[in-house]
Design a protein around this motif. Structure first.
Motif, short mmCIF file in Angstrom:
data_model
loop_
_atom_site.label_atom_id
_atom_site.label_comp_id
_atom_site.label_asym_id
_atom_site.label_seq_id
_atom_site.Cartn_x
_atom_site.Cartn_y
_atom_site.Cartn_z
N SER A 1 30.85 33.64 36.38
CA SER A 1 31.15 35.00 35.93
C SER A 1 29.96 35.72 35.32
N SER B 1 36.95 38.29 36.17
CA SER B 1 37.99 38.96 36.95
C SER B 1 39.33 38.26 36.75
N PHE C 1 39.19 36.22 40.62
CA PHE C 1 38.01 35.60 41.19
C PHE C 1 36.81 35.81 40.27
N GLU C 2 35.80 35.00 40.50
CA GLU C 2 34.56 35.14 39.75
C GLU C 2 33.38 35.09 40.71
N ASP D 1 35.72 39.20 43.68
CA ASP D 1 36.99 39.82 43.32
C ASP D 1 37.28 41.06 44.15
N TYR E 1 37.64 48.89 43.64
CA TYR E 1 38.31 47.81 44.37
C TYR E 1 38.35 48.19 45.85
N ASP F 1 40.56 43.23 34.22
CA ASP F 1 39.39 42.39 34.02
C ASP F 1 38.79 42.57 32.63
N CYS G 1 43.47 44.46 41.36
CA CYS G 1 42.75 43.26 41.78
C CYS G 1 43.71 42.21 42.30
#
Length: 1609
Positions: free
Chosen positions: A1462, A1482, A1485-1486, A1506, A1524, A1571, A1606
């Motif tokens: 991250s 996130s 996800f990272e 992410d 996004y 996030d 996300c």
């Protein structure tokens, strides 16, 4: 939200359903009654209407309030009404203001005139006869009183009623020109008669007071003016409840001296002889003294001199006086409104709940007061409730035809059930459709949940739960279960008239209604009878006939009892003849509703009403028609027709203020009203409020208030009233005209001073007058939207046929779309667009609708207020594909671009389409899971789709409307398999938590849980239910268990080391066990005993990989690891086919005519018949990557396959031709289900479902995106060309022309490609291959390849890096790093031998960057980072995971290092110091995939796992913006205004990025995000950089906003 703190026992009793209602009404209406005399204050009333009301209306709108003025004098010629009801109506209106107004209530304008003093309309029998006795000496006087006051024996006690003027003077209200002489005679006669009657009654009252038989107040009733009546009513409220009252006193000095002037007589009381009425003046003085002595009232005094006997607005002094009056009025009103609004907001937290509960309890009590009969039915229901109280049971359903008396019976039932279950029981009652919060299921469930939680002391639902309908339904069900478990008294929920619910949120499909109640919880609902769709739905979900109770007709005896009870409650009686008439009418029908209508009319009958004038209906329809006829006769056909027509034509009802405004812009209504006299002011024309008030009063309880958009709207309660309006008043032409007027009103065409011409034919004049109606902006303030306009305008434009306006003002207006999305939610926008698309055959409308459908899952996941930029960006990125093809789409795109370009915050501006476009195959995305989806099971019979996930959650969807039916929670590990049984009423699920669970799909409850052993591989796991025998067969590894379906007890168990067990559904064939080499063993399905064993064929050591029982063919399809596909019978016979590789899955069509076998990257298709299995095509159907799943639709004639590389392909079953390809899943496709024309896809790696259309408008097919885009991707020519590895063949690089949507070249690299880079300036493509060679292709001369040979020994290329000036090239091998420079060539640069050779670090280089001075920055797979310069290696701070990218700034001052964790670090290369550490966590996800500095080095663009693109500020490390993009981004290239990126879905993302020089402190880049991020910066002197939300220094405060967007994909 915490539990409601209750200390008041009475309040708790109310919430538990005891009592009859105590809460005060909550309102958002400021309703002010204006009191004044008729003539002397007309100028002041006009001034207020012209100058004050509109400003106060706008002020209230900014607070979310509705401003209404009730001026019963305006537009009316005099105070006299034919029926003498004016004063009663005025007092009722004041009471209404006192009840609903949230601010000022009453304003009096008092001058020098006491005003009209009416004769009391009703005088009690004893009082009237006493008065007569005082006049007994004058026989003519008593006779005159008896002529006009008739005794009504039906009144209890009897009373004398002043007869309507037309009783003796029939031409009094006849204003036709031909009747003018008679009319004038009757008017004069009445004036004379009224004077005589007043004089006689007053004289008798004075005499009675002198003799001690009357009190002073009794006597004063006969002297009191209308104005004093009103002021007393208004002042009384002020003294009792601190209500807001304002009085304005205007003094006219020396007025008595000018009485002789005719023009001055309107300002003072005058007798018939022209002299001042001293008695009236004394009464006025007394009234003024009473007012001035009240300290709680502020009295505004104005002294004015008349000008030529009048108040003249053109006179400077008078104009100043009127201006001051208006300013005082506005100022005091605003103060009171603000004060009361603040107080109400502080108190309304729970008041809404108490008011809602109180309303239903009070209404129920009123209905029970006149209820009688139905004892047997009530006893039967109560007995059933009592019997069911100790166990699980279904809800009870009461049904019957419209008007049969279900509501009254349900109210009575609420009392009887409490007696049955005990006083400690909790009763929740909702008479649906009768209150503001009982019309839509969302608000009903909200109030019900709050009441139950308050009664039992549970925590209330959170705001997020309340806002999300599906979450609220789940909370409702869990609350019922909690009430059962608490065992603190039974809970009874009574919902009357389900048919009165709005269909919004699928209310009529009843998925929200539990089909099973837990112990101690009872649900009783009522609905219409036979033929009603809601009853049909109930019968499908609640199948026990004992749960249904029919309400029949009342007997004649019960009808008589109802008549007596009703009339007694109304304080009335009937003559024997009238009683017989009612009873005779009821006897022909037997419907209680008909009886109610008749009794409502009969309660107005006097004992002296001639029987021939009374109407008796034989049906409910006839009774409603008679009611409308009476209304037309009393109020005029035009007013009744239009008023009721507007209410019924509205989308969801009209507020009272809206209805008065709409009637005021309706020229037909005004022309009918102003036939015989002109409006008071030629520059303003409106509906006189008195006319609507009279009509509303006569409609009574049949005109109900409902809650819509936070406003109380008027609607007709009973369906038959609505149907009669439609039949009687709304022909096609009339309906269109009503919609036209309503559309004009909600557009605001005639507001804000706009004048509308009107012709008054009877007066032979035309006016261009201001209608003084409310303005209709989209936003009243930045935070208060015009919800009423947002709801109503699209509906009326559509049904008025004004489609061009609809497109321009609504569908093609971004201001509208954004406003409605933010204020009403995206679901409301989609409802509008679906409504329009249904009526308008227009591709543009459908595209906009589909764009919102695609965007909806993202919005649903956002917590709190959505940033409007998100909607602009989404629509622009989706609709840009069609901007040049459709003018409306082009206009929307231009509006989006213009808005984003002027944004005050850091903003992305799409320059191309790069999101999944609308109108194509993708319909929408369904969410609801937190982990990947493992199972899809479709029940075609019940139209249910069961979806299981890795986290154990299961969701049941209705495939017709994609509505969640149930969320099944119980499994704690991955759901492996599901089987639906009982024709869709139950299912069995197996999970890696080693349990089988049996569920009811009717109730959503778990029936029982079976503990079993560890489960085997998914493709061989057995779960079969033999319903006829009541057995569940489950395979766990090499073990087969048989369980009793109803009890879960183990029947038998079979163990085998390697066999795969299966059962052919139906029939009596034995079970089958397959083992290695094709060994077949049969076993008894009843006992588990093993039977015959045989070898099918020589399969060597091949093992079964998947099995598929075929019910129709009574055979078993099996796939083996050697590629064999066998069709096996239990007698040992089989058919065999062979494919190239191991079988991974088998799929069969629903009719079992087509079998598909997946193997590697191909699917083999076989035709099945009872005797053979034949290949359908010579060649198998191929993908570029492993095929994971398939679905067959023989009806549609297609086979659909899904692969590891995310591709979905549609093949023809007849020819094997590829028909279509779908991209956009974003992850590998592991499950497919076909439902008619809709394909549902899922993945073990995604927490969503995608729904696809097989058939769509080919015109909406956009240029094909880059297929199968991988992490190894490069781009050139400003995104026109994309380079990527050929799916399934990593030795080949595809050159893709993005503009044309096709491949233009394939480069054969002879070895597996490991790295791809493009030198944008030098126009070279670098391909690093596993053999160690770096192939260099000039972009303009791709066939002139250059080769950089590998070092010795041969090593694969690990990473390639180019300097920013493209003058250096670095190639990292496994243990060597080479640095090259470029030499100019004839047509393209050439690369000589290496200029530097360095030993690579110990671990593999995963990312490398080179500077122009040959310095290197190396990132390793283990997370280490090294800076290599002049043969010196300086280790930089390491990451915890593999380095994925290193980006160098254009000036080569900074480097961004990103990894799979991250953390990103921004290094200063000149100082060798870390400037900023950016930690971004996130929700799912990272890590980042790529990064690039902007051309001016101010920003760093990153593409992350992410599925977002982020922009970071180089100077302070702050996060500027997040976008996004629904998929990962493996490559970003900076441009002069932003960047170009390649998405994993194959779209080229072209965007401009803008950021202001100074960013607002309140700006939050994670507004739409879940996030979190922090920035840690090194200590240094402050730099002249823009402020940003992340703090500089040691660390910034983590941003806790979390993005649900996300979580969509």
């Amino acid at each position: 939200m915490q539990a409601l703190p209750l200390s008041d026992g009475q309040t708790l009793d109310l919430l538990k359903g005891r009592g009859s209602g105590i809460a005060e009404e909550i309102s958002n209406v400021v309703r002010v009654f204006i009191s004044s005399t008729f003539t002397d204050m007309s100028t002041e009333r006009d001034a207020l209407l012209d100058k004050a009301y509109s400003e106060l209306q706008a002020f209230c709108q900014t607070l979310g309030l509705v401003f209404e003025v009730v001026d019963m004098r305006w537009g009316v010629r005099d105070a006299i009404a034919v029926d003498h009801m004016t004063i009663e109506l005025c007092l009722r209106e004041i009471q209404s203001c006192q009840r609903v107004s949230v601010g000022p209530i009453f304003t009096a304008l008092i001058g020098n005139r006491y005003g009209y003093r009416p004769i009391p309309r009703v005088i009690e029998e004893q009082e009237f006869e006493l008065l007569l006795s005082k006049l007994s000496a004058d026989e003519s006087a008593t006779q005159l009183l008896k002529d006009w006051f008739w005794k009504d024996e039906n009144s209890v006690p009897p009373a004398y009623i002043l007869q309507p003027i037309t009783t003796h003077l029939p031409h009094y209200s006849d204003t036709r020109p031909e009747s003018r002489p008679q009319h004038q005679h009757d008017v004069a006669t009445w004036w004379s008669t009224e004077t005589k009657l007043s004089r006689l009654l007053r004289a008798a009252a004075v005499q009675a007071e002198k003799e001690g038989e009357f009190s002073r107040e009794q006597r004063h009733r006969f002297f009191k003016s209308v104005t004093e009546w009103e002021i007393e009513q208004g002042l009384l409220a002020s003294q009792q409840s601190n209500a807001c009252v304002h009085l304005f006193l205007r003094e006219l000095p020396d007025l008595s001296g000018s009485v002789s002037q005719k023009s001055s007589s309107q300002f003072i009381d005058i007798k018939e002889d022209g002299c001042v009425d001293t008695e009236a003046q004394e009464l006025l003085s007394s009234l003024k003294m009473k007012i001035s002595s009240n300290d709680s009232i502020k009295l505004n005094v104005h002294t004015v001199q008349l000008s030529k006997g009048a108040i003249d607005p053109c006179n400077k002094t008078h104009a100043q006086y009127l201006q001051t009056l208006c300013e005082q009025f506005i100022s005091e009103m605003k103060q009171q409104i603000l004060r009361r609004d603040q107080k109400n907001r502080a108190e309304e937290k729970w008041a809404w709940l108490l008011q809602e509960v109180s309303h239903h309890m009070a209404l129920s009590a009123s209905k029970c007061a006149v209820f009688c009969g139905r004892a047997d039915l009530l006893n039967s229901i109560c007995e059933t409730v009592k019997e069911q109280d100790s166990g699980h049971h279904a809800p009870l359903v009461v049904f019957g035809p419209s008007g049969i008396g279900k509501t009254s019976m349900m109210c009575k039932l609420s009392q009887e059930v409490r007696r049955t279950l005990g006083e400690d029981s909790v009763l929740v009652l909702r008479l649906l459709g009768t209150s503001p919060m009982s019309s839509e299921i969302h608000s009903v469930l909200k109030s019900v949940c709050f009441q139950i939680c308050s009664a039992y002391g549970f925590n209330h639902p959170t705001l997020q739960t309340i806002n999300a309908y599906e979450d609220l339904v789940r909370f409702f069900h869990s609350t019922l279960a909690a009430a059962s478990q608490k065992k603190a008294g039974s809970l009874v929920l009574i919902l009357d008239s389900l048919d009165q619910l709005s269909p919004a949120d699928g209310a009529h499909r009843l998925h929200w209604l539990p089909k099973e109640c837990p112990q101690g919880v009872h649900i009783i609902v009522s609905t219409l009878g036979d033929g009603n769709p809601i009853l049909k739905v109930l019968l499908g979900g609640i199948q026990n006939p004992d749960s249904y109770f029919a309400v029949g007709q009342l007997s004649l005896q019960q009808g008589e009892q109802v008549i007596r009870t009703y009339m007694a409650a109304a304080g009335r009686s009937l003559t024997p003849a009238q009683h017989s008439l009612i009873l005779s009418s009821f006897n022909q029908c037997g419907h209680p509703f008909l009886l109610k209508l008749a009794l409502d009319a009969a309660s107005q009958w006097a004992s002296y009403t001639p029987l021939p004038e009374l109407q008796g209906a034989t049906s409910t329809k006839e009774a409603v028609s008679q009611l409308y006829e009476r209304l037309e006769k009393q109020h005029g056909r035009v007013l009744v027709t239009h008023a009721l027509g507007f209410i019924v034509s509205s989308r969801s009802g009209l507020t009272e203020a809206e209805l008065r405004d709409v009637l005021s812009v309706d020229d037909e209504v005004l022309a009918d009203i102003y036939q015989y006299w002109p409006p008071p002011n030629s520059s303003m024309i409106r509906l006189p409020p008195l006319l609507w008030t009279r009509l509303r009063y006569d409609l009574g309880e049949y005109l109900v208030e409902r809650q819509v958009d936070g406003n109380k709207v008027l609607a007709l309660y009973h369906r038959q009233f609505i149907e009669m309006v439609q039949e009687r008043y709304l022909s096609a032409e009339q309906k269109s005209r009503r919609h036209h007027v309503l559309a004009d009103f909600f557009k605001g065409m005639w507001s804000q001073g706009a004048r509308k011409p009107i012709c008054l034919p009877s007066l032979k004049t035309s006016l261009n007058a201001d209608r003084k109606v409310a303005s209709q902006p989209l936003w009243f303030t930045d935070n208060v939207a015009n919800l009423r306009k947002l709801r109503e305008l699209p509906f009326h434009l559509l049904h008025a046929g004004r489609r061009d306006e609809l497109k321009h003002n609504v569908i093609g207006n971004m201001d509208w779309l954004v406003c409605k999305t933010q204020a009403c939610g995206i679901r409301s926008v989609i409802e509008d667009l679906c409504m329009c698309a249904e009526h308008i055959d227009c591709p543009e409308v459908r595209l906009v609708r589909d764009a919102f459908l695609l965007f909806k899952p993202t919005v649903d996941f956002i917590e709190g207020q959505m940033d409007s930029c998100l909607l602009y960006t989404e629509l622009l990125a989706r609709l840009h594909f069609f901007a040049d093809s459709y003018s409306l789409i082009g206009s929307l795109c231009s509006q989006c671009s213009d808005f984003l370009s002027t944004s005050p915050n850091p903003t992305f501006i799409p320059l191309s389409g790069f999101f999944q476009p609308p109108g194509g195959p993708l319909k929408t995305t369904l969410t609801g899971f937190n982990k990947g989806i493992t199972v899809l099971e479709l029940c075609s019979q019940s139209r249910l789709l069961l979806v299981g996930a890795e986290d154990g959650r299961m969701i049941v969807w209705n495939v017709n409307d994609t509505e969640v039916i149930h969320t099944l929670t119980g499994h704690t590990a991955e759901v492996q398999c599901v089987r639906v049984i009982g024709k869709g009423t139950r299912c069995v699920s197996g999970s890696y938590d080693q349990t089988l669970r049996v569920w009811s799909l009717v109730t959503g409850k778990q029936l029982h849980c079976i503990e079993e052993g560890p489960r085997g591989p998914q493709n061989c796991a057995l779960l079969h239910v033999e319903e006829e025998r009541g057995i569940i067969y489950s395979g766990t590894g090499a073990q087969l268990n048989a369980w009793q379906l109803e009890t879960g007890s183990l029947l038998f168990c079979i163990n085998s080391e390697s066999a795969v067990f299966t059962v052919i559904p139906g029939g009596d064939e034995p079970g089958i066990a397959l083992a290695e080499g094709g060994l077949l063993t049969l076993w008894d399905r009843g006992t588990g005993r093993l039977g015959m064993t045989s070898k099918l064929c020589d399969l060597g050591r091949a093992v079964p990989t998947c099995t598929l029982p075929l019910r129709t063919h009574r055979r078993l399809a099996a796939g083996f690891s050697d590629g064999s596909v066998l069709l096996i019978s239990t007698d040992g016979r089989f058919d065999a086919q062979k494919v190239a590789s191991s079988i991974s899955f088998l799929v069969v069509s629903e009719d079992e005519t087509v079998l598909c076998a997946g193997h590697g990257k191909s699917v083999a298709v076989f035709q099945l018949d009872p005797s053979a299995m034949e290949r359908c095509f010579v060649n198998d159907l191929e993908h570029e990557d492993t095929v994971l799943t398939a679905a067959v639709g023989t009806t549609q004639g297609v086979l659909i396959t899904g692969s590891k590389n995310e591709a979905i392909r549609v093949w023809s079953l007849s020819s094997g031709a590829l028909l279509d390809s779908f991209s956009g899943m974003g992850v590998s496709v592991t499950a497919l289900v076909l439902v008619e024309d809709t394909l549902i896809s899922a993945s073990r790696h995604a927490y969503y479902l995608k729904l696809w259309r097989l058939h769509y408008d080919p015109r909406n097919k956009t240029t094909a995106p880059v297929p199968a885009c991988s992490l190894l991707t490069a781009v050139s020519h400003h995104g026109e060309y994309v380079y990527f590895l050929k799916p399934g063949d990593r030795k080949k690089v595809i050159v893709w022309d993005y503009l044309q949507g096709s491949s233009v070249d394939t480069i054969d690299c002879s070895a597996e490609v490991c790295c791809l880079e493009v030198a944008q300036l030098k126009k070279l493509l670098f391909c690093g291959v596993r053999s160690g060679t770096v192939l260099v292709y000039p972009l303009e001369f791709r066939h002139d390849a250059m080769c950089i040979p590998p070092p010795e020994p041969l090593q694969k290329v690990c990473s390639i890096g180019l300097s920013k000036l493209e003058d250096r090239l670095a190639v990292a091998y496994e243990d060597t790093i080479l640095v090259f420079d470029f030499n100019p060539g004839k047509d393209y640069p050439v690369i000589p031998g290496p200029i530097h050779k360095l030993a690579a670090p110990q671990h593999t280089v995963s990312s490398i960057a080179v500077l122009s001075d040959c310095s290197l920055l190396c990132g390793l797979e283990n997370g280490e980072v090294s800076f290599l310069k002049d043969s010196n290696a300086v280790p930089l701070q390491a990451h915890s995971s593999q380095i994925t990218c290193i980006a160098i700034s254009n000036q080569e001052i900074h480097a961004l290092v990103g990894s799979q964790d991250s953390i990103q670090r921004l290094w200063n290369l000149k100082l060798g110091l870390l400037d900023h550490e950016m930690k971004y966590k996130s929700f799912f996800f990272e890590g980042i995939l790529c990064a690039m500095f902007s051309q001016d080095d101010q920003y760093v663009y990153t593409g992350s796992h992410d599925r977002s693109i982020k922009v970071w500020h180089t100077g302070n490390g702050s996060l500027l913006a997040v976008q996004y993009v629904y998929t990962s981004v493996p490559r970003i290239v900076a441009t002069s205004e932003g960047f170009i990126a390649v998405s994993h879905l194959g779209y080229i993302i072209k965007e401009r990025f803008i950021s202001p020089k100074r960013i607002r402190a309140q700006y939050n880049p994670l507004q739409n995000s879940r996030d979190q991020y922090t920035v840690t910066s090194r200590e240094r002197a402050a730099l002249p950089l823009p402020r940003a939300p992340a703090q500089q220094g040691k660390s910034s405060k983590p941003t806790l906003k979390r993005s649900q967007s996300c979580a969509v994909l």
